[in-house]
Design a protein around this motif. Sequence first.
Motif, PDB file in Angstrom:
ATOM      1  N   LYS A 246       0.858  -1.190   0.000  1.00 24.53           N
ATOM      2  CA  LYS A 246       0.000   0.000   0.000  1.00 24.53           C
ATOM      3  C   LYS A 246       0.890   1.234   0.000  1.00 24.53           C
ATOM      4  O   LYS A 246       0.674   2.171  -0.754  1.00 24.53           O
ATOM      5  N   LYS A 247       1.896   1.212   0.863  1.00 25.77           N
ATOM      6  CA  LYS A 247       2.856   2.308   0.892  1.00 25.77           C
ATOM      7  C   LYS A 247       4.103   1.854   1.651  1.00 25.77           C
ATOM      8  O   LYS A 247       4.005   1.076   2.600  1.00 25.77           O
ATOM      9  N   THR A 248       5.257   2.367   1.223  1.00 28.97           N
ATOM     10  CA  THR A 248       6.488   2.089   1.966  1.00 28.97           C
ATOM     11  C   THR A 248       7.008   3.373   2.598  1.00 28.97           C
ATOM     12  O   THR A 248       6.826   4.458   2.052  1.00 28.97           O
ATOM     13  N   THR A 249       7.648   3.220   3.770  1.00 30.02           N
ATOM     14  CA  THR A 249       8.319   4.327   4.435  1.00 30.02           C
ATOM     15  C   THR A 249       9.749   3.879   4.703  1.00 30.02           C
ATOM     16  O   THR A 249       9.970   2.882   5.395  1.00 30.02           O
ATOM     17  N   SER A 250      10.717   4.590   4.123  1.00 34.55           N
ATOM     18  CA  SER A 250      12.127   4.216   4.295  1.00 34.55           C
ATOM     19  C   SER A 250      12.793   5.232   5.203  1.00 34.55           C
ATOM     20  O   SER A 250      12.638   6.437   4.996  1.00 34.55           O
ATOM     21  N   VAL A 251      13.510   4.767   6.213  1.00 35.88           N
ATOM     22  CA  VAL A 251      14.174   5.681   7.147  1.00 35.88           C
ATOM     23  C   VAL A 251      15.660   5.343   7.239  1.00 35.88           C
ATOM     24  O   VAL A 251      16.027   4.204   7.549  1.00 35.88           O
ATOM     25  N   ASP A 252      16.488   6.332   6.967  1.00 34.48           N
ATOM     26  CA  ASP A 252      17.934   6.179   7.115  1.00 34.48           C
ATOM     27  C   ASP A 252      18.517   7.532   7.489  1.00 34.48           C
ATOM     28  O   ASP A 252      18.033   8.579   7.075  1.00 34.48           O
ATOM     29  N   LEU A 253      19.587   7.466   8.260  1.00 35.29           N
ATOM     30  CA  LEU A 253      20.257   8.653   8.766  1.00 35.29           C
ATOM     31  C   LEU A 253      21.093   9.366   7.698  1.00 35.29           C
ATOM     32  O   LEU A 253      21.314  10.577   7.774  1.00 35.29           O
ATOM     33  N   ALA A 254      21.566   8.604   6.720  1.00 32.75           N
ATOM     34  CA  ALA A 254      22.498   9.180   5.739  1.00 32.75           C
ATOM     35  C   ALA A 254      21.742  10.041   4.724  1.00 32.75           C
ATOM     36  O   ALA A 254      20.759   9.579   4.142  1.00 32.75           O
ATOM     37  N   LYS A 255      22.216  11.263   4.541  1.00 30.56           N
ATOM     38  CA  LYS A 255      21.535  12.188   3.597  1.00 30.56           C
ATOM     39  C   LYS A 255      21.442  11.586   2.205  1.00 30.56           C
ATOM     40  O   LYS A 255      20.451  11.746   1.506  1.00 30.56           O
ATOM     41  N   ARG A 256      22.486  10.894   1.792  1.00 26.94           N
ATOM     42  CA  ARG A 256      22.513  10.284   0.455  1.00 26.94           C
ATOM     43  C   ARG A 256      21.400   9.271   0.240  1.00 26.94           C
ATOM     44  O   ARG A 256      21.055   8.955  -0.894  1.00 26.94           O
ATOM     45  N   SER A 257      20.863   8.743   1.325  1.00 27.43           N
ATOM     46  CA  SER A 257      19.858   7.699   1.154  1.00 27.43           C
ATOM     47  C   SER A 257      18.618   8.235   0.432  1.00 27.43           C
ATOM     48  O   SER A 257      17.936   7.485  -0.265  1.00 27.43           O
ATOM     49  N   LEU A 258      18.349   9.530   0.579  1.00 22.12           N
ATOM     50  CA  LEU A 258      17.137  10.079  -0.053  1.00 22.12           C
ATOM     51  C   LEU A 258      17.208  10.048  -1.593  1.00 22.12           C
ATOM     52  O   LEU A 258      16.377   9.387  -2.226  1.00 22.12           O
ATOM     53  N   PRO A 259      18.207  10.714  -2.212  1.00 22.13           N
ATOM     54  CA  PRO A 259      18.264  10.612  -3.677  1.00 22.13           C
ATOM     55  C   PRO A 259      18.509   9.187  -4.172  1.00 22.13           C
ATOM     56  O   PRO A 259      17.989   8.779  -5.223  1.00 22.13           O
ATOM     57  N   LYS A 260      19.265   8.414  -3.411  1.00 20.88           N
ATOM     58  CA  LYS A 260      19.566   7.036  -3.837  1.00 20.88           C
ATOM     59  C   LYS A 260      18.302   6.170  -3.835  1.00 20.88           C
ATOM     60  O   LYS A 260      18.109   5.333  -4.714  1.00 20.88           O
ATOM     61  N   THR A 261      17.469   6.363  -2.818  1.00 17.35           N
ATOM     62  CA  THR A 261      16.242   5.568  -2.724  1.00 17.35           C
ATOM     63  C   THR A 261      15.263   5.992  -3.821  1.00 17.35           C
ATOM     64  O   THR A 261      14.635   5.154  -4.469  1.00 17.35           O
ATOM     65  N   LYS A 262      15.173   7.320  -4.028  1.00 16.84           N
ATOM     66  CA  LYS A 262      14.327   7.829  -5.132  1.00 16.84           C
ATOM     67  C   LYS A 262      14.721   7.169  -6.440  1.00 16.84           C
ATOM     68  O   LYS A 262      13.882   6.688  -7.202  1.00 16.84           O
ATOM     69  N   GLU A 263      16.027   7.149  -6.668  1.00 17.00           N
ATOM     70  CA  GLU A 263      16.518   6.584  -7.928  1.00 17.00           C
ATOM     71  C   GLU A 263      16.130   5.109  -8.073  1.00 17.00           C
ATOM     72  O   GLU A 263      15.750   4.662  -9.159  1.00 17.00           O
ATOM     73  N   GLN A 264      16.231   4.347  -6.952  1.00 17.67           N
ATOM     74  CA  GLN A 264      15.882   2.915  -7.044  1.00 17.67           C
ATOM     75  C   GLN A 264      14.411   2.727  -7.392  1.00 17.67           C
ATOM     76  O   GLN A 264      14.052   1.814  -8.131  1.00 17.67           O
ATOM     77  N   PHE A 265      13.547   3.592  -6.862  1.00 21.83           N
ATOM     78  CA  PHE A 265      12.131   3.515  -7.265  1.00 21.83           C
ATOM     79  C   PHE A 265      11.990   3.853  -8.744  1.00 21.83           C
ATOM     80  O   PHE A 265      11.298   3.179  -9.498  1.00 21.83           O
ATOM     81  N   GLU A 266      12.676   4.933  -9.137  1.00 21.44           N
ATOM     82  CA  GLU A 266      12.508   5.417 -10.514  1.00 21.44           C
ATOM     83  C   GLU A 266      12.982   4.405 -11.560  1.00 21.44           C
ATOM     84  O   GLU A 266      12.333   4.244 -12.593  1.00 21.44           O
ATOM     85  N   VAL A 267      14.094   3.722 -11.286  1.00 18.20           N
ATOM     86  CA  VAL A 267      14.536   2.734 -12.286  1.00 18.20           C
ATOM     87  C   VAL A 267      13.580   1.539 -12.373  1.00 18.20           C
ATOM     88  O   VAL A 267      13.740   0.673 -13.235  1.00 18.20           O
TER      89      VAL A 267
END
Length: 399
Positions: A246-267
């Motif tokens: 239904k929905k995922t929530t990803s939590v990580d301390l590293a700032k890089r995780s945000l663009p990196k996670t976005k990219e994994q969804f987008e690909v």
Amino acid sequence: MNKEINLIIKPEFVDKYKNGYPLISQEAISDFSKVGDEGVILNLINSKNSFIVKGYYGKQNKGFGWILSSSKDEKIDVDFFISKIKSALKYREDFYADESTTTFRVFNGEGDGIGGLTIDFYDGYYVVTWYSIGIYEFRDDILEALKQSVDYKGIYQKKRFDAKGMYLDEADDFLFGQKAPEPLVVKENGVNFAIYLDDGAMVGVFLDQKEVRKTIRDKYAKGKTVLNTFSYTGAFSVFAACGGSKKTTSVDLAKRSLPKTKEQFEVNNIDANSQDIIVEDVFNYFKYAVRKKLLFDMVVLDPPSFARSKKHTFSASKDYVKLLKEAIQITNNGGVIVASTNSANFSMMTFRDFIKKAFYQLKGKYKVEESFSLPKDFRVNPKFKEGDYLKVVFIRKLK
Ligand code: SAH
């Protein structure tokens, strides 16, 4: 050719090495002061001067080196490495043939006969990881053996040892062939990953979790809300989304995780805006979730063995019970907690005890649905079960 020396094994350790134990430990050797430099070939002999086994000296957190052969006349040369690599390739024929998975481990250290060395495959590109100065001293022969054994687009390396300025002049990650595109898009069970081979120690995905990701997608995710903690590039979230969460929530301390996670969804053609990606300390997020009375159908816990953030120090062996208790409080009744650890410091039995303790302390009930250790490509040496560090348990929270 690397230098060879003889070292005497203490009598009480002789049988262990005769029976195939692969790790050289300092306490097994009578006079370790003679050892010399890393990369030296060690002929381990008994006190009567009879040959027992042959290995190399290379310091890792685990020990002082690894056994390579039980044959006295074995030459540790290009042909030796070719034979080890070829048998590793044969063991993974199914992986090469599977078009839905184009990334996997090709060579897994002592599981494939050479401790301190791993080789991973990313759609035609190979990444060799050296875990000690000792094994790195064999690099010319090992790389030559690899080049002769596989068709490759490119070869990269990662040094996972502290060389304090040694080898500074040497090529870094990229070694031979073509450079990979950035990102390189590879597949795991039909799902895409954006990989960066030339971007530090970690390339974007941990290949040892493939069975867990597939299980989440195929059996657990449909229609569920999923909280993925210590999410890194969001690999578990992407698989959950591909399984119809239904929905995922990803939590990580590293700032890089945000663009990196976005990219994994987008690909994977998933709109990243339809998912939550949060840069925060997981322990703060738990507090927030409790305050807001948030509840999830699935909570994934995959912390590092040890981590220090501004406010918290986390050690899996000391703090996993606490982590589980946080997760239990924000999991729906009937929901599932995926508890994972790659800590080699404790066993699956101890990990199961952590789970028992956490539920007991909260007076909660649970049922273990299934559990996982390393997948087939992360081959384990049967004489060195400690090499199977991964422990993952799917826990259903009961009313
Ligand atoms: N589960 C991930 C891998 C986790 S790697 C996967 O499947 O790909 C460990 C991650 O934990 C790192 O990305 C690190 O940034 C993060 N981390 C460490 N301590 C943290 C903390 N206190 N809060 C949130 N994230 C943390």
